[in-house]
Design an enzyme around this catalytic site. Structure first.
Site, PDB file in Angstrom:
ATOM      1  CG  ASP A 334      -1.969  -1.105   1.123  1.00 29.30           C
ATOM      2  OD1 ASP A 334      -2.316  -1.489  -0.010  1.00 29.30           O
ATOM      3  OD2 ASP A 334      -2.432  -1.589   2.171  1.00 29.30           O
ATOM      4  CE  LYS A 361      -3.213  -3.914  -3.424  1.00 26.48           C
ATOM      5  NZ  LYS A 361      -3.672  -4.924  -2.452  1.00 26.48           N
ATOM      6  NE  ARG A 365      -3.763   2.474  -3.948  1.00 26.93           N
ATOM      7  CZ  ARG A 365      -3.971   1.914  -2.781  1.00 26.93           C
ATOM      8  NH1 ARG A 365      -3.171   0.961  -2.360  1.00 26.93           N
ATOM      9  NH2 ARG A 365      -4.971   2.290  -2.030  1.00 26.93           N
TER      10      ARG A 365
END
Ligand code: S3P
Length: 453
Positions: A334, A361, A365
């Site tokens: 992340d 995601k 992303r």
């Protein structure tokens, strides 16, 4: 403070270079992964689970609402939350569709629970979540005997007819995903016999830790060549989980933003206290040290079964480019958008490898992170699954970043704006509340310039 009333009007924001360094000591909200799991395992346990430090972000509140709709009692008690569980197999058919909002973790883990409960349920989510692949959990969970009906490509809304006599699953993960692993383990709780998950690459082990903490019988052994660090997890089905106290550490994925800002703004020194330091989550900190960043960890301790510490980031004026190997991705999955921002400011060309999972995601992303930098004047390339960032030039800024309903892109772009020549705008700051309520207030408290546009 319990809000699921995300406004329907976008909230554009603007970030600009602060005149002063960023300084101060803050605590960030609780870990998102651990918070979801505490509510879910608490609901499946017998007796009371008291949770302190629960992340009260939109994603986790969706999980709380869903577990209530399935029969668990969940109340806030001062700063803590108390879950009165129903025991393994004790959840009941929800009266309505379960809306998991923006949260892939909530949706995928819940699919595991629902697979081995003998009733009918339907799950949906917001426009971002309805684009995300669910086949990665549907396929292995079908082996329990559950039936799933989804939109094309395995997208939500998803109808689940839970198995009556569930079977334990034996599955080797084709993608490094803690969500898929956890969904299978959650399903295995209500299947007799041993559920086995093999992960060729290790992913965050919060489910395994919490299952042990709640009294399940779970065995984790090494798999494959030692260099791969693969694991096999064996869970004995139908244990009696006992309610337990859970202390949620600060989320390292949230701490990344103020720490990164401190490394970028001249003269800054910022401490984030009580950050979770589970080694399967700290790939970003390893990477930052390779870039020459000054990061100090103090007050290391174990809280609620997880390592925790205070992290101080000090601006030194020098960051060098980095080559991040693909095998590190699960431990910092992340954190790539904010690492990309740091790489843009670093001297030299950085290569962040093996980022295929970023495409599924909250947004794509990989594409969105590249676009965020490109529109703001950074030279970026995508080669297969690698993101290549040519750092070291000046950072012009001055552009509007599309955040695609993605909280981490929104926060990354606002941090980028702290060092660009001209301000950076984002189209919408609302989704920041999914993981980091209070982000703008905390950042402004440190001296960052972030305001409604
Ligand atoms: C999570 C696992 C990761 C991560 C997500 C939370 C979890 O997803 O991106 O924010 O709590 O298990 P994947 O397991 O799909 O990589």
């Amino acid at each position: 403070m319990e809000s699921l009333t995300q406004s329907t009007t976008p909230r554009p924001h603007q970030a600009a270079r602060p005149a002063q360094p960023l300084t101060g000591s803050i605590a960030v909200p609780g870990d998102k992964s651990i918070s979801h799991r505490a509510l879910m395992f608490g609901a499946l346990a017998v007796g009371r689970t008291r949770i302190s430090g629960l992340l009260e972000g939109e994603d986790v509140l969706r999980t709380a609402t869903a577990m209530r709709a399935l029969g668990a009692e969940i109340v806030r008690d001062g700063a803590d939350w108390i879950v009165s569980g129903r025991g393994i197999g004790g959840l009941t058919e929800p009266a309505d569709v379960l809306d998991m909002g923006n949260s892939g973790t909530a949706a995928r883990l819940l699919a595991g629970i629902l697979a081995t409960h003998d009733f009918y349920s339907v799950m949906t989510g917001d426009a971002s979540l309805r684009k995300r692949p669910m086949l990665r959990v549907i396929e292995p969970l079908r082996a329990t005997g559950a039936e799933f009906y989804a939109r094309q490509g395995g997208r939500l809304p998803l109808t689940i007819r839970g198995a009556r006599d569930a079977l334990p699953v034996n599955y080797r993960l084709p993608v490094a995903s803690a969500q898929v692993k956890s969904a299978i383990l959650l399903a295995g709780l209500n299947a007799p016999g041993i559920t086995i998950v093999e992960e060729p690459e290790p992913t965050r082990d919060h489910s395994e830790n919490m299952l042990k903490h709640f009294g399940a019988t779970i065995e984790v052994t090494a798999a494959g060549p030692a260099s791969s660090q693969g694991r096999v997890i064996r869970l004995t089905g139908q244990p009696e989980l006992r309610g337990a106290d859970v202390t949620v550490p600060g989320d390292p994925s949230s701490a990344a933003f103020p720490l990164a800002a401190a490394l970028l703004v001249p003269g800054s020194c910022v401490t984030v206290t009580g950050v979770g330091l589970n080694p399967l989550r700290t790939g970003l900190f390893t990477t930052l040290r390779e870039m020459g960043a000054e990061l100090a960890v103090s007050n290391e301790r174990i809280e609620g079964g997880e390592p925790v510490g205070d992290i101080t980031a000090t601006y030194t004026g020098f960051l060098r480019a980095v080559d991040v190997p693909a095998r590190r991705a699960p431990s910092m999955i992340d954190e790539y958008p904010i690492l990309a921002v740091l790489s843009a400011a670093a001297q030299g060309t950085s290569r962040l490898r093996g980022l295929h999972e970023l495409r599924v995601k909250e947004s794509d992303r990989l594409a969105a992170t590249a676009a965020m930098l490109r529109v703001n004047g950074v030279h970026v390339e995508i080669e297969d699954d690698d993101l290549i960032i040519h750092g070291g030039g000046n950072l012009p800024g001055g552009a509007l970043v599309e955040t695609h309903m993605d909280h981490r892109l929104a926060m990354s772009a606002l941090v980028l704006g702290q060092v660009t020549g001209r301000p950076v705008q984002i189209d919408d700051a609302r989704f920041i509340d999914t993981s980091f309520p209070g982000f703008l207030r905390l950042m402004r408290g440190l001296g960052a310039k972030m305001e409604a546009a």
